[in-house]
Scaffold this motif. Structure first.
Motif, PDB file in Angstrom:
ATOM      1  N   GLN A   1       0.841  -1.184   0.000  1.00 50.77           N
ATOM      2  CA  GLN A   1       0.000   0.000   0.000  1.00 50.77           C
ATOM      3  C   GLN A   1       0.880   1.240   0.000  1.00 50.77           C
ATOM      4  N   PRO A   2       0.359   2.363  -0.520  1.00 49.73           N
ATOM      5  CA  PRO A   2       1.091   3.622  -0.404  1.00 49.73           C
ATOM      6  C   PRO A   2       1.213   4.007   1.072  1.00 49.73           C
ATOM      7  N   ASP A   3       2.154   4.880   1.381  1.00 50.34           N
ATOM      8  CA  ASP A   3       2.374   5.280   2.776  1.00 50.34           C
ATOM      9  C   ASP A   3       1.129   5.873   3.425  1.00 50.34           C
ATOM     10  N   TYR A   4       0.320   6.598   2.642  1.00 50.41           N
ATOM     11  CA  TYR A   4      -0.866   7.225   3.233  1.00 50.41           C
ATOM     12  C   TYR A   4      -1.952   6.216   3.585  1.00 50.41           C
ATOM     13  N   ALA A   5      -1.784   4.966   3.181  1.00 48.72           N
ATOM     14  CA  ALA A   5      -2.757   3.921   3.531  1.00 48.72           C
ATOM     15  C   ALA A   5      -2.160   2.910   4.510  1.00 48.72           C
ATOM     16  N   LYS A   6      -1.047   3.274   5.136  1.00 50.70           N
ATOM     17  CA  LYS A   6      -0.412   2.390   6.110  1.00 50.70           C
ATOM     18  C   LYS A   6      -0.936   2.748   7.498  1.00 50.70           C
ATOM     19  N   ASN A   7      -2.181   2.365   7.751  1.00 50.51           N
ATOM     20  CA  ASN A   7      -2.863   2.645   9.008  1.00 50.51           C
ATOM     21  C   ASN A   7      -3.873   1.530   9.249  1.00 50.51           C
ATOM     22  N   PRO A   8      -4.548   1.491  10.392  1.00 47.69           N
ATOM     23  CA  PRO A   8      -5.465   0.376  10.683  1.00 47.69           C
ATOM     24  C   PRO A   8      -6.568   0.169   9.647  1.00 47.69           C
ATOM     25  N   THR A   9      -7.010   1.234   8.976  1.00 42.87           N
ATOM     26  CA  THR A   9      -8.076   1.084   7.982  1.00 42.87           C
ATOM     27  C   THR A   9      -7.520   0.933   6.568  1.00 42.87           C
TER      28      THR A   9
END
Length: 201
Positions: free
Chosen positions: A106-114
């Protein structure tokens, strides 16, 4: 083309006009011959479309529903999550193989719980990371013996039994080795998303 011969004593203006006309006709013929050759080097419309970004209107996507679009020949899911779907993603699940999304899927901006820019909207390439089958979305509250009765839903691949949570994170001990891919994307407005590009040109 046959050559036209003017008598030696023809007026100079006539000779000049004929030479210009002959030059123009020759140039047009050369252009007509070269253009088809040059056109063969240009990418086809299908090739251009295959790599182009795809703009999607999600204004009518209902809560809990999913739509699928095609990008680079792959199915891309867009899910509008409900409050319940979002809530379970915030709770750590020890059964996930890569809960922190450490692998670069995933791109860095989508590296989160959701695994998303906007927690309400989930975007993923709908291809299982095992052998390329297409999983199905499973609603919360569904039983799945391979995950457990308290599975909150997500995605299930019927080919070999891989299971993913609602953020596309794979469960441990499954054939799929890594999480689902999150494509580059950005919001053009509150209801329009561009799949395939994440920076403004």
């Amino acid at each position: 083309m046959t050559a036209t011969i003017l008598p030696i004593d023809a007026p100079e203006k006539s000779r000049r006009a004929l030479l210009i006309a002959t030059g123009v006709m020759g140039g047009a013929a050369a252009t007509a011959a070269v253009l088809p050759l040059v056109a063969t080097f240009a990418p086809s419309e299908r090739a251009k479309a295959g790599g182009a970004a795809v703009e999607v209107d999600i204004g009518n996507l209902a809560e809990g529903a999913m739509t699928t679009v095609e990008w680079r020949g792959k199915p891309v899911w867009i899910v509008r999550r409900s409050a319940a779907m979002r809530a379970v993603l915030e709770v750590p699940d020890a059964r996930l193989a890569d809960p922190e999304s450490s692998k670069p899927q995933q791109p860095d901006y989508a590296k989160n719980p959701t695994r998303s820019i906007n927690s309400d909207i989930f975007i993923a390439v709908g291809i299982c990371t095992h052998l390329g089958c297409s999983p199905s979305m499973v609603p919360g509250g569904s039983n799945n013996a391979s995950v457990g009765e308290d599975w909150h839903g997500g995605f299930y691949c019927p080919c070999h039994g891989s299971t993913f949570d609602g953020a596309g994170r794979v469960y441990k001990n499954k054939p799929a080795p890594i999480n689902l891919e999150i494509p580059p994307h950005r919001y053009l407005s509150a209801t329009r998303i561009l799949i395939g590009e994440d920076t403004v040109a």
